[in-house]
Design an enzyme around this catalytic site. Structure first.
Site, mmCIF file in Angstrom:
data_model
loop_
_atom_site.group_PDB
_atom_site.id
_atom_site.type_symbol
_atom_site.label_atom_id
_atom_site.label_comp_id
_atom_site.label_asym_id
_atom_site.label_seq_id
_atom_site.Cartn_x
_atom_site.Cartn_y
_atom_site.Cartn_z
ATOM 1 N N GLY A 47 56.792 105.258 60.773
ATOM 2 C CA GLY A 47 57.223 105.415 59.386
ATOM 3 C C GLY A 47 56.815 104.156 58.661
ATOM 4 N N GLU A 48 57.655 103.649 57.826
ATOM 5 C CA GLU A 48 57.393 102.370 57.146
ATOM 6 C C GLU A 48 58.477 101.409 57.588
ATOM 7 O OE1 GLU A 48 54.110 102.619 55.734
ATOM 8 O OE2 GLU A 48 54.991 100.655 55.433
ATOM 9 N N SER A 49 58.092 100.362 58.307
ATOM 10 C CA SER A 49 59.111 99.477 58.859
ATOM 11 C C SER A 49 59.945 98.812 57.761
ATOM 12 C CB SER A 49 58.466 98.435 59.761
ATOM 13 O OG SER A 49 57.428 97.763 59.084
ATOM 14 N N CYS A 77 54.908 102.455 66.674
ATOM 15 C CA CYS A 77 54.324 102.020 65.406
ATOM 16 C C CYS A 77 55.346 101.231 64.562
ATOM 17 C CB CYS A 77 53.740 103.229 64.688
ATOM 18 S SG CYS A 77 52.426 102.758 63.569
ATOM 19 N N ARG A 104 51.213 93.842 60.728
ATOM 20 C CA ARG A 104 51.279 95.181 60.109
ATOM 21 C C ARG A 104 49.929 95.564 59.514
ATOM 22 N NH1 ARG A 104 55.846 95.495 55.860
ATOM 23 N NH2 ARG A 104 55.354 97.712 56.026
ATOM 24 N N ILE A 132 47.954 105.397 63.241
ATOM 25 C CA ILE A 132 48.127 105.696 61.817
ATOM 26 C C ILE A 132 48.622 104.428 61.120
ATOM 27 C CG2 ILE A 132 49.294 107.169 60.112
ATOM 28 C CD1 ILE A 132 49.759 109.189 62.419
ATOM 29 N N ARG A 133 47.770 103.856 60.313
ATOM 30 C CA ARG A 133 48.101 102.584 59.635
ATOM 31 C C ARG A 133 48.832 101.663 60.609
ATOM 32 N NH1 ARG A 133 50.490 101.849 55.308
ATOM 33 N NH2 ARG A 133 52.104 103.401 55.538
ATOM 34 N N HIS A 168 50.876 106.586 68.317
ATOM 35 C CA HIS A 168 51.864 107.673 68.226
ATOM 36 C C HIS A 168 51.722 108.661 69.389
ATOM 37 C CE1 HIS A 168 53.427 106.997 64.101
ATOM 38 N NE2 HIS A 168 52.296 106.317 63.995
ATOM 39 N N GLU A 170 53.711 110.745 70.464
ATOM 40 C CA GLU A 170 54.354 112.043 70.161
ATOM 41 C C GLU A 170 53.373 113.003 69.499
ATOM 42 O OE1 GLU A 170 54.648 109.356 68.456
ATOM 43 O OE2 GLU A 170 54.820 109.786 66.309
HETATM 44 N N1 GLN Z 1 52.200 100.707 58.430
HETATM 45 C C1 GLN Z 1 53.552 100.934 58.864
HETATM 46 C C2 GLN Z 1 54.360 99.640 58.795
HETATM 47 O O1 GLN Z 1 53.811 98.616 58.587
HETATM 48 C C3 GLN Z 1 53.579 101.517 60.250
HETATM 49 C C4 GLN Z 1 52.823 102.826 60.274
HETATM 50 C C5 GLN Z 1 53.364 103.850 61.221
HETATM 51 O O2 GLN Z 1 54.482 103.768 61.703
HETATM 52 N N2 GLN Z 1 52.591 104.874 61.438
HETATM 53 O O3 GLN Z 1 55.527 99.652 58.952
#
Ligand code: GLN
Length: 190
Positions: A47-49, A77, A104, A132-133, A168, A170
């Protein structure tokens, strides 16, 4: 039956729950910190930390930090970023349960999502890794076990009761990473 909590504040918690159920564990979505008392292990999804930190607040962060000391936790992630001792780009606080420095969004915008396969200590079959990112682990402490790496950087690590991936698992068919976590949880229960 082993009860695995999936932190469901945001991010891709669904796929983790399905995988845990496939592997014979009971998956519980965790939305309130009081639920931590009822689970044997916890998954912190991607997600987005920074958003996780915001949604947890100071109190939630404290609860989570205490839980990590007592029970196995698996971060993917953003979950890996939350568990880290040091976070860069930008600097942000981490629970510190995993002695790593994590950067990140380290792979830039163009190649922000990619699927690779590579060797791992989970078996002979190469392990698919969906990024993913993704963050990059820049440093691993001496007691961190590296289970897989990419270009010389650890991507799947374990330290004591903490398992973390910068990718990921999952989102791949391969159940080995979740299976490994379930083994860690079951070992703690016995
Ligand atoms: N870019 C997100 C972060 O910095 C992590 C991306 C992800 O969990 N897929 O938190």
């Amino acid at each position: 039956m082993t009860k695995i909590g999936i932190l469901a504040l945001q991010g891709d918690f669904d796929a983790h729950g399905r995988r845990m159920a496939q592997l014979g564990a009971q998956a519980v979505e965790v939305r309130k910190m009081e639920q931590l008392g009822q689970i044997d292990g916890l998954v912190i999804p991607g997600g987005e930390s920074s958003v996780f930190l915001h949604l947890l607040g100071e109190k939630g962060f404290q609860h989570l930090s205490e839980f990590v000391l007592s029970r196995p936790v698996f971060g993917t992630c953003a979950g890996c970023i939350l568990l880290a001792r040091e976070v860069e780009n930008p600097a942000q606080k981490g629970i510190g349960a995993l002695d790593v420095t994590v950067r990140r969004n380290a792979y830039g915008r163009q190649i922000d999502s990619t699927i690779l396969t590579g060797p791992s200590l989970l078996g002979l079959e190469p392990l698919e890794q969906v990024y993913i990112r993704a963050p990059r682990i820049e440093r691993t402490g001496p007691t961190v076990e590296v289970l897989a790496s990419r270009d010389g950087h650890a991507v799947l690590v374990r330290q004591g009761k903490v398992l973390a991936a910068t990718f990921h698992p999952e989102l791949s068919e391969d159940p080995r990473v979740h299976g490994e976590f379930l083994r860690m949880v079951e070992n703690e229960r016995h």
